[in-house]
Design an enzyme around this catalytic site. Structure first.
Site, PDB file in Angstrom:
ATOM      1  N   HIS A  73       0.813  -1.219   0.000  1.00 46.42           N
ATOM      2  CA  HIS A  73       0.000   0.000   0.000  1.00 46.42           C
ATOM      3  C   HIS A  73       0.846   1.268   0.000  1.00 46.42           C
ATOM      4  O   HIS A  73       0.316   2.359  -0.208  1.00 46.42           O
ATOM      5  CB  HIS A  73      -0.940   0.014   1.217  1.00 46.42           C
ATOM      6  CG  HIS A  73      -0.231   0.322   2.493  1.00 46.42           C
ATOM      7  ND1 HIS A  73       0.611  -0.590   3.103  1.00 46.42           N
ATOM      8  CD2 HIS A  73      -0.209   1.438   3.242  1.00 46.42           C
ATOM      9  CE1 HIS A  73       1.112  -0.037   4.195  1.00 46.42           C
ATOM     10  NE2 HIS A  73       0.633   1.187   4.305  1.00 46.42           N
ATOM     11  N   HIS A  88       1.829   6.885  -0.309  1.00 41.14           N
ATOM     12  CA  HIS A  88       0.970   6.054   0.548  1.00 41.14           C
ATOM     13  C   HIS A  88      -0.420   5.986  -0.079  1.00 41.14           C
ATOM     14  O   HIS A  88      -1.187   6.931   0.006  1.00 41.14           O
ATOM     15  CB  HIS A  88       0.910   6.678   1.943  1.00 41.14           C
ATOM     16  CG  HIS A  88       0.302   5.784   2.968  1.00 41.14           C
ATOM     17  ND1 HIS A  88      -1.062   5.555   3.036  1.00 41.14           N
ATOM     18  CD2 HIS A  88       0.872   5.068   3.959  1.00 41.14           C
ATOM     19  CE1 HIS A  88      -1.296   4.731   4.047  1.00 41.14           C
ATOM     20  NE2 HIS A  88      -0.147   4.427   4.617  1.00 41.14           N
TER      21      HIS A  88
END
Length: 168
Positions: A73, A88
């Site tokens: 992620h 992110h």
């Protein structure tokens, strides 16, 4: 503000000046619009957030992949000029444990701006209940006191989103 503009724009070939390019296509917004205090209060670093329109993350500069989270992620690239950039994808998406994400690189790998790092399924992440807004942060801001962030604009991959001037 004008001093920063003058300093950054007045000497176009200053040693060490660096542009961080959009790793994702979408709308660039201020970090204050991110619904997570770690990002909105700039605890982890300064930068921009991008509301993605495509599920791709490309390298924002030439450098080395210093961290690839096991859950895919988030990815960190240290640029050739020393900026530590983290991308992110989404908020609290670590909880997905890698589902809906595909990594195309490995930690320690050298990358060029535009190299494909990650792919992600925007709709599946949203359906799972997560926001996909993507902070793009400079983590070592102390090394880059003059930073200009471009927000409130639509960006394509590799459009400039952050301009850095290192400490003298």
């Amino acid at each position: 503000m004008f001093h920063s503009w003058k300093k950054m724009l007045g000497k176009g070939s200053e040693k060490g000046r660096e542009q961080i390019l959009a790793p994702i296509e979408g709308r660039a917004v201020p970090l204050s619009e991110v619904n997570d205090p770690a990002f909105s209060q700039e605890i982890l670093g300064k930068g921009v957030a991008i509301i993605p329109e495509k599920g791709r993350v490309v390298a924002p500069a030439d450098g080395v992949v210093t961290v690839l989270f096991e859950t895919k992620h988030a990815v960190s690239v240290t640029t050739d000029k020393g900026a530590e950039i983290i991308v992110h994808v989404g908020l609290d998406t670590v909880n997905l444990k890698g589902e809906y994400y595909t990594a195309h690189i490995k930690q320690g790998e050298r990358v060029k701006a535009g190299d494909l790092l990650l792919e992600f399924d925007i709709e599946a992440i949203k359906e799972a209940g997560y926001e996909v807004i993507t902070p793009v942060l400079v983590c070592n801001v102390q090394n880059f006191p003059d930073m200009l962030c471009h927000t409130g604009v639509q960006v394509k991959e590799l459009d400039p989103v952050i301009e850095l001037q290192p400490a003298e």
